[in-house]
Design a protein around this motif. Structure first.
Motif, PDB file in Angstrom:
ATOM      1  N   GLU A   1      28.199  64.968  52.373  1.00  0.00           N
ATOM      2  CA  GLU A   1      29.543  65.513  52.537  1.00  0.00           C
ATOM      3  C   GLU A   1      29.566  66.984  52.126  1.00  0.00           C
ATOM      4  OE1 GLU A   1      34.090  64.611  51.052  1.00  0.00           O
ATOM      5  OE2 GLU A   1      32.551  63.085  50.784  1.00  0.00           O
ATOM      6  N   GLY A   2      30.195  67.795  52.965  1.00  0.00           N
ATOM      7  CA  GLY A   2      30.280  69.222  52.689  1.00  0.00           C
ATOM      8  C   GLY A   2      29.151  70.034  53.303  1.00  0.00           C
ATOM      9  N   GLN A   3      28.165  69.378  53.870  1.00  0.00           N
ATOM     10  CA  GLN A   3      27.049  70.068  54.520  1.00  0.00           C
ATOM     11  C   GLN A   3      27.075  69.786  56.022  1.00  0.00           C
ATOM     12  OE1 GLN A   3      23.266  69.203  52.705  1.00  0.00           O
ATOM     13  NE2 GLN A   3      24.044  69.477  50.631  1.00  0.00           N
ATOM     14  N   GLU A   4      26.792  70.803  56.795  1.00  0.00           N
ATOM     15  CA  GLU A   4      26.731  70.702  58.258  1.00  0.00           C
ATOM     16  C   GLU A   4      28.015  70.132  58.858  1.00  0.00           C
ATOM     17  OE1 GLU A   4      23.107  69.009  59.794  1.00  0.00           O
ATOM     18  OE2 GLU A   4      21.944  69.735  58.093  1.00  0.00           O
ATOM     19  N   ASP A   5      29.149  70.475  58.235  1.00  0.00           N
ATOM     20  CA  ASP A   5      30.425  69.933  58.703  1.00  0.00           C
ATOM     21  C   ASP A   5      30.759  70.369  60.124  1.00  0.00           C
ATOM     22  OD1 ASP A   5      30.698  68.595  56.333  1.00  0.00           O
ATOM     23  OD2 ASP A   5      32.116  70.016  55.460  1.00  0.00           O
ATOM     24  N   GLY A   6      30.374  71.563  60.503  1.00  0.00           N
ATOM     25  CA  GLY A   6      30.613  72.031  61.871  1.00  0.00           C
ATOM     26  C   GLY A   6      29.886  71.176  62.891  1.00  0.00           C
ATOM     27  N   ARG A   7      28.632  70.869  62.590  1.00  0.00           N
ATOM     28  CA  ARG A   7      27.845  70.018  63.498  1.00  0.00           C
ATOM     29  C   ARG A   7      28.428  68.614  63.566  1.00  0.00           C
ATOM     30  NH1 ARG A   7      21.702  70.079  62.555  1.00  0.00           N
ATOM     31  NH2 ARG A   7      21.793  69.074  64.577  1.00  0.00           N
ATOM     32  N   LYS A   8      28.926  68.110  62.445  1.00  0.00           N
ATOM     33  CA  LYS A   8      29.535  66.778  62.426  1.00  0.00           C
ATOM     34  C   LYS A   8      30.797  66.763  63.290  1.00  0.00           C
ATOM     35  CE  LYS A   8      27.873  65.831  57.763  1.00  0.00           C
ATOM     36  NZ  LYS A   8      28.285  65.707  56.369  1.00  0.00           N
ATOM     37  N   ARG A   9      31.612  67.813  63.181  1.00  0.00           N
ATOM     38  CA  ARG A   9      32.826  67.897  64.005  1.00  0.00           C
ATOM     39  C   ARG A   9      32.474  67.952  65.489  1.00  0.00           C
ATOM     40  NH1 ARG A   9      34.690  70.578  59.563  1.00  0.00           N
ATOM     41  NH2 ARG A   9      33.963  72.614  60.243  1.00  0.00           N
ATOM     42  N   GLU A  10      31.434  68.727  65.822  1.00  0.00           N
ATOM     43  CA  GLU A  10      30.999  68.805  67.221  1.00  0.00           C
ATOM     44  C   GLU A  10      30.541  67.437  67.719  1.00  0.00           C
ATOM     45  OE1 GLU A  10      27.966  71.796  67.365  1.00  0.00           O
ATOM     46  OE2 GLU A  10      29.379  73.424  66.971  1.00  0.00           O
ATOM     47  N   PHE A  11      29.820  66.722  66.881  1.00  0.00           N
ATOM     48  CA  PHE A  11      29.369  65.376  67.233  1.00  0.00           C
ATOM     49  C   PHE A  11      30.572  64.485  67.530  1.00  0.00           C
ATOM     50  CE2 PHE A  11      28.666  61.022  65.674  1.00  0.00           C
ATOM     51  CZ  PHE A  11      27.662  60.613  66.532  1.00  0.00           C
ATOM     52  N   PHE A  12      31.537  64.481  66.623  1.00  0.00           N
ATOM     53  CA  PHE A  12      32.698  63.618  66.815  1.00  0.00           C
ATOM     54  C   PHE A  12      33.584  64.088  67.969  1.00  0.00           C
ATOM     55  CE2 PHE A  12      31.716  61.847  62.596  1.00  0.00           C
ATOM     56  CZ  PHE A  12      31.713  60.507  62.954  1.00  0.00           C
ATOM     57  N   ASP A  13      33.577  65.366  68.279  1.00  0.00           N
ATOM     58  CA  ASP A  13      34.294  65.841  69.475  1.00  0.00           C
ATOM     59  C   ASP A  13      33.696  65.200  70.724  1.00  0.00           C
ATOM     60  OD1 ASP A  13      35.982  67.443  67.980  1.00  0.00           O
ATOM     61  OD2 ASP A  13      34.905  69.317  68.427  1.00  0.00           O
ATOM     62  N   GLN A  14      32.358  65.120  70.785  1.00  0.00           N
ATOM     63  CA  GLN A  14      31.692  64.485  71.929  1.00  0.00           C
ATOM     64  C   GLN A  14      31.968  62.981  71.955  1.00  0.00           C
ATOM     65  OE1 GLN A  14      27.527  65.428  71.978  1.00  0.00           O
ATOM     66  NE2 GLN A  14      27.887  67.628  72.115  1.00  0.00           N
ATOM     67  N   VAL A  15      31.908  62.343  70.795  1.00  0.00           N
ATOM     68  CA  VAL A  15      32.168  60.906  70.713  1.00  0.00           C
ATOM     69  C   VAL A  15      33.604  60.614  71.132  1.00  0.00           C
ATOM     70  CG1 VAL A  15      32.311  58.934  69.133  1.00  0.00           C
ATOM     71  CG2 VAL A  15      30.401  60.524  68.951  1.00  0.00           C
ATOM     72  N   ARG A  16      34.539  61.428  70.675  1.00  0.00           N
ATOM     73  CA  ARG A  16      35.954  61.260  71.026  1.00  0.00           C
ATOM     74  C   ARG A  16      36.152  61.375  72.529  1.00  0.00           C
ATOM     75  NH1 ARG A  16      37.421  64.960  68.064  1.00  0.00           N
ATOM     76  NH2 ARG A  16      37.828  63.736  66.206  1.00  0.00           N
ATOM     77  N   LEU A  17      35.485  62.345  73.137  1.00  0.00           N
ATOM     78  CA  LEU A  17      35.586  62.552  74.579  1.00  0.00           C
ATOM     79  C   LEU A  17      35.034  61.343  75.336  1.00  0.00           C
ATOM     80  CD1 LEU A  17      36.481  64.722  76.637  1.00  0.00           C
ATOM     81  CD2 LEU A  17      34.133  65.567  76.590  1.00  0.00           C
ATOM     82  N   LEU A  18      33.895  60.836  74.910  1.00  0.00           N
ATOM     83  CA  LEU A  18      33.312  59.648  75.534  1.00  0.00           C
ATOM     84  C   LEU A  18      34.252  58.456  75.383  1.00  0.00           C
ATOM     85  CD1 LEU A  18      30.992  58.002  76.824  1.00  0.00           C
ATOM     86  CD2 LEU A  18      30.089  57.711  74.520  1.00  0.00           C
ATOM     87  N   ASP A  19      34.748  58.250  74.182  1.00  0.00           N
ATOM     88  CA  ASP A  19      35.621  57.109  73.916  1.00  0.00           C
ATOM     89  C   ASP A  19      36.889  57.170  74.765  1.00  0.00           C
ATOM     90  OD1 ASP A  19      36.157  54.693  72.375  1.00  0.00           O
ATOM     91  OD2 ASP A  19      37.720  55.852  71.387  1.00  0.00           O
ATOM     92  N   ALA A  20      37.418  58.362  74.951  1.00  0.00           N
ATOM     93  CA  ALA A  20      38.663  58.528  75.706  1.00  0.00           C
ATOM     94  C   ALA A  20      38.459  58.426  77.213  1.00  0.00           C
ATOM     95  CB  ALA A  20      39.295  59.877  75.361  1.00  0.00           C
ATOM     96  N   ASN A  21      37.267  58.752  77.691  1.00  0.00           N
ATOM     97  CA  ASN A  21      37.069  58.858  79.137  1.00  0.00           C
ATOM     98  C   ASN A  21      36.244  57.752  79.768  1.00  0.00           C
ATOM     99  OD1 ASN A  21      38.381  61.465  80.030  1.00  0.00           O
ATOM    100  ND2 ASN A  21      37.276  62.092  78.207  1.00  0.00           N
ATOM    101  N   TYR A  22      35.507  57.005  78.970  1.00  0.00           N
ATOM    102  CA  TYR A  22      34.710  55.917  79.540  1.00  0.00           C
ATOM    103  C   TYR A  22      35.588  54.673  79.595  1.00  0.00           C
ATOM    104  CZ  TYR A  22      30.699  53.047  80.685  1.00  0.00           C
ATOM    105  OH  TYR A  22      29.819  52.227  81.338  1.00  0.00           O
ATOM    106  N   PRO A  23      35.674  54.006  80.746  1.00  0.00           N
ATOM    107  CA  PRO A  23      36.513  52.794  80.824  1.00  0.00           C
ATOM    108  C   PRO A  23      36.105  51.767  79.770  1.00  0.00           C
ATOM    109  CG  PRO A  23      35.769  53.460  83.015  1.00  0.00           C
ATOM    110  CD  PRO A  23      35.025  54.321  82.013  1.00  0.00           C
ATOM    111  N   GLY A  24      37.024  51.444  78.883  1.00  0.00           N
ATOM    112  CA  GLY A  24      36.722  50.510  77.794  1.00  0.00           C
ATOM    113  C   GLY A  24      36.230  51.207  76.543  1.00  0.00           C
ATOM    114  N   GLY A  25      36.050  52.536  76.619  1.00  0.00           N
ATOM    115  CA  GLY A  25      35.655  53.313  75.444  1.00  0.00           C
ATOM    116  C   GLY A  25      34.218  53.113  75.019  1.00  0.00           C
ATOM    117  N   LEU A  26      33.979  53.551  73.796  1.00  0.00           N
ATOM    118  CA  LEU A  26      32.640  53.554  73.209  1.00  0.00           C
ATOM    119  C   LEU A  26      31.989  52.178  73.167  1.00  0.00           C
ATOM    120  CD1 LEU A  26      31.787  54.848  69.771  1.00  0.00           C
ATOM    121  CD2 LEU A  26      31.852  56.258  71.751  1.00  0.00           C
ATOM    122  N   ARG A  27      32.763  51.191  72.762  1.00  0.00           N
ATOM    123  CA  ARG A  27      32.201  49.832  72.651  1.00  0.00           C
ATOM    124  C   ARG A  27      31.710  49.343  74.008  1.00  0.00           C
ATOM    125  NH1 ARG A  27      36.547  49.955  69.142  1.00  0.00           N
ATOM    126  NH2 ARG A  27      36.024  49.474  66.987  1.00  0.00           N
TER     127      ARG A  27
END
Length: 113
Positions: free
Chosen positions: A24-50
């Motif tokens: 925690e507190g390290q590489e937070d920018g990279r973590k946010r970028e990762f979750f931005d991609q995950v969020r996009l996948l979850d929102a746009n793939y039919p049925g989401g991430l699962r």
């Protein structure tokens, strides 16, 4: 939101994504970028991430049994235009294409078709 997405990844059997996660507190920018991609996948793939993870597993299991997900499908050439390279019509379409290419995604499947 990030906690929900992390939970969804863990439930989908993707714990390996977090094995080398920075403290925690390290590489937070990279973590946010990762979750931005995950969020996009979850929102746009039919049925989401699962559903994405479930479909990927099913396809991999089928491939290991030699199954072809395209079995029974017949490729066809779509209708279109035959343009002469350099013609005014070609250049007009090329301009439209260049404006749109930033919104495109290109995928090269391993093994080809």
């Amino acid at each position: 939101e990030e906690e929900r997405l992390a939970g969804a990844l863990l439930e989908a059997g993707q714990a390996a994504l977090f094995e080398k996660w920075a403290p925690e507190g390290q590489e937070d920018g990279r973590k946010r970028e990762f979750f931005d991609q995950v969020r996009l996948l979850d929102a746009n793939y039919p049925g989401g991430l699962r559903q994405y993870a479930s479909n990927a597993r099913a396809l991999l299991q089928g491939a290991s049994r030699g199954e072809n997900p395209l079995d029974g499908w017949t490729p066809s050439v779509p209708s279109g235009l035959n343009l002469e390279v350099g013609s005014p019509e070609y250049l007009a379409f090329e301009e439209v294409g260049l404006d749109e290419v930033a919104n495109c995604c290109f995928v090269i499947p391993a093994g080809g078709l």
